[in-house]
Design a protein around this motif. Structure first.
Motif, short mmCIF file in Angstrom:
data_model
loop_
_atom_site.label_atom_id
_atom_site.label_comp_id
_atom_site.label_asym_id
_atom_site.label_seq_id
_atom_site.Cartn_x
_atom_site.Cartn_y
_atom_site.Cartn_z
N LYS A 38 41.13 12.40 -37.64
CA LYS A 38 40.56 13.64 -38.16
C LYS A 38 39.42 14.08 -37.25
CE LYS A 38 40.09 14.39 -42.47
NZ LYS A 38 39.61 14.30 -43.85
N VAL A 39 39.52 15.31 -36.75
CA VAL A 39 38.52 15.87 -35.86
C VAL A 39 38.07 17.23 -36.36
CG1 VAL A 39 39.32 14.63 -33.80
CG2 VAL A 39 40.26 16.87 -34.32
N ILE A 40 36.89 17.61 -35.94
CA ILE A 40 36.34 18.92 -36.27
C ILE A 40 36.10 19.68 -34.96
CG2 ILE A 40 33.91 18.16 -36.30
CD1 ILE A 40 35.36 20.56 -38.86
N HIS A 41 36.44 20.96 -34.96
CA HIS A 41 36.17 21.82 -33.81
C HIS A 41 35.39 23.03 -34.31
CE1 HIS A 41 38.84 19.85 -30.90
NE2 HIS A 41 39.55 19.55 -31.97
N VAL A 42 34.32 23.36 -33.60
CA VAL A 42 33.51 24.53 -33.93
C VAL A 42 33.67 25.53 -32.80
CG1 VAL A 42 31.18 25.39 -34.40
CG2 VAL A 42 31.86 23.11 -35.20
N LEU A 43 34.07 26.74 -33.15
CA LEU A 43 34.21 27.81 -32.17
C LEU A 43 33.08 28.81 -32.39
CD1 LEU A 43 38.05 28.40 -32.55
CD2 LEU A 43 36.89 26.98 -30.87
N VAL A 44 32.40 29.18 -31.32
CA VAL A 44 31.30 30.13 -31.40
C VAL A 44 31.73 31.40 -30.67
CG1 VAL A 44 28.87 30.56 -30.82
CG2 VAL A 44 29.61 28.26 -31.47
N PHE A 45 31.57 32.53 -31.35
CA PHE A 45 31.99 33.82 -30.80
C PHE A 45 30.79 34.72 -30.56
CE2 PHE A 45 35.57 32.19 -33.17
CZ PHE A 45 36.67 32.54 -32.40
N TYR A 46 30.89 35.53 -29.51
CA TYR A 46 29.94 36.62 -29.32
C TYR A 46 30.24 37.70 -30.35
CZ TYR A 46 28.84 34.74 -24.66
OH TYR A 46 28.43 33.96 -23.63
N GLU A 47 29.32 38.63 -30.54
CA GLU A 47 29.55 39.74 -31.47
C GLU A 47 30.78 40.56 -31.07
OE1 GLU A 47 26.06 42.10 -32.03
OE2 GLU A 47 24.88 40.39 -32.72
N THR A 48 31.13 40.54 -29.81
CA THR A 48 32.30 41.29 -29.32
C THR A 48 33.61 40.64 -29.72
OG1 THR A 48 32.31 40.07 -27.24
CG2 THR A 48 31.02 42.12 -27.30
N GLY A 49 33.54 39.42 -30.25
CA GLY A 49 34.74 38.68 -30.62
C GLY A 49 35.22 37.73 -29.54
N GLU A 50 34.57 37.73 -28.39
CA GLU A 50 34.94 36.83 -27.29
C GLU A 50 34.35 35.45 -27.54
OE1 GLU A 50 34.61 36.69 -22.41
OE2 GLU A 50 33.48 38.17 -23.53
N LEU A 51 35.12 34.42 -27.23
CA LEU A 51 34.63 33.05 -27.38
C LEU A 51 33.50 32.77 -26.41
CD1 LEU A 51 37.80 30.81 -27.80
CD2 LEU A 51 35.87 30.93 -29.35
N LEU A 52 32.46 32.11 -26.91
CA LEU A 52 31.32 31.73 -26.07
C LEU A 52 31.73 30.73 -25.00
CD1 LEU A 52 28.20 31.50 -25.53
CD2 LEU A 52 28.22 29.66 -27.21
N GLN A 53 32.46 29.70 -25.40
CA GLN A 53 32.82 28.60 -24.51
C GLN A 53 34.14 28.89 -23.80
OE1 GLN A 53 30.75 25.99 -24.23
NE2 GLN A 53 31.96 24.83 -22.78
N LYS A 54 34.13 28.79 -22.48
CA LYS A 54 35.37 28.96 -21.71
C LYS A 54 35.57 27.78 -20.79
CE LYS A 54 36.06 33.81 -21.90
NZ LYS A 54 36.60 34.94 -21.21
N ARG A 55 36.82 27.44 -20.59
CA ARG A 55 37.15 26.34 -19.70
C ARG A 55 36.94 26.77 -18.25
NH1 ARG A 55 40.02 22.27 -21.69
NH2 ARG A 55 41.31 21.99 -19.86
N SER A 56 36.61 25.81 -17.42
CA SER A 56 36.44 26.06 -15.99
C SER A 56 37.74 26.61 -15.40
CB SER A 56 36.06 24.76 -15.29
OG SER A 56 36.21 24.88 -13.89
N MET A 57 37.62 27.45 -14.41
CA MET A 57 38.80 27.95 -13.70
C MET A 57 39.46 26.84 -12.88
SD MET A 57 39.30 30.97 -14.70
CE MET A 57 40.52 31.54 -13.53
N ASN A 58 38.78 25.70 -12.70
CA ASN A 58 39.32 24.58 -11.94
C ASN A 58 40.14 23.62 -12.80
OD1 ASN A 58 38.05 25.47 -9.57
ND2 ASN A 58 36.16 24.49 -10.18
N LYS A 59 40.21 23.85 -14.11
CA LYS A 59 40.99 22.97 -14.99
C LYS A 59 42.48 23.14 -14.72
CE LYS A 59 37.86 21.04 -17.65
NZ LYS A 59 37.70 19.62 -17.73
#
Length: 89
Positions: A38-59
């Motif tokens: 069992k895991v928990i994930h928290v997603l944080v969004f800007y007011e624009t609806g875009e996710l705050l956290q993004k994966r590196s382009m090198n992934k």
């Protein structure tokens, strides 16, 4: 020479519907796709609806895509709200 014995974390195992079905040692669960810790994930969004956290382009998987801002394992018998608060700290 000093040896320290660390108590291994016990994780709650859930079924594919998220209902608890047992416990297992972290080392026994990780890497076994048939077991669902069992895991928990928290997603944080800007007011624009875009996710705050993004994966590196090198992934190699999902480069530049939105990602979990905070995440971790539930403690035993912990509610989702408490797990999210604890992991966010």
């Amino acid at each position: 020479m000093v040896f320290y014995l660390m108590k291994e974390e016990m994780l709650e195992i859930g079924n594919s519907d998220g209902f608890p079905v047992g416990l297992g040692r972290r080392s026994e669960i990780h890497g076994k796709p048939a077991l669902f810790p069992k895991v928990i994930h928290v997603l944080v969004f800007y007011e624009t609806g875009e996710l705050l956290q993004k994966r590196s382009m090198n992934k190699d998987v999902a480069p530049g895509k939105g990602d979990t801002s905070v995440g971790g394992h539930f403690s035993l018998a912990e509610s989702p709200i408490i797990a999210a608060q604890r992991e966010t700290e």
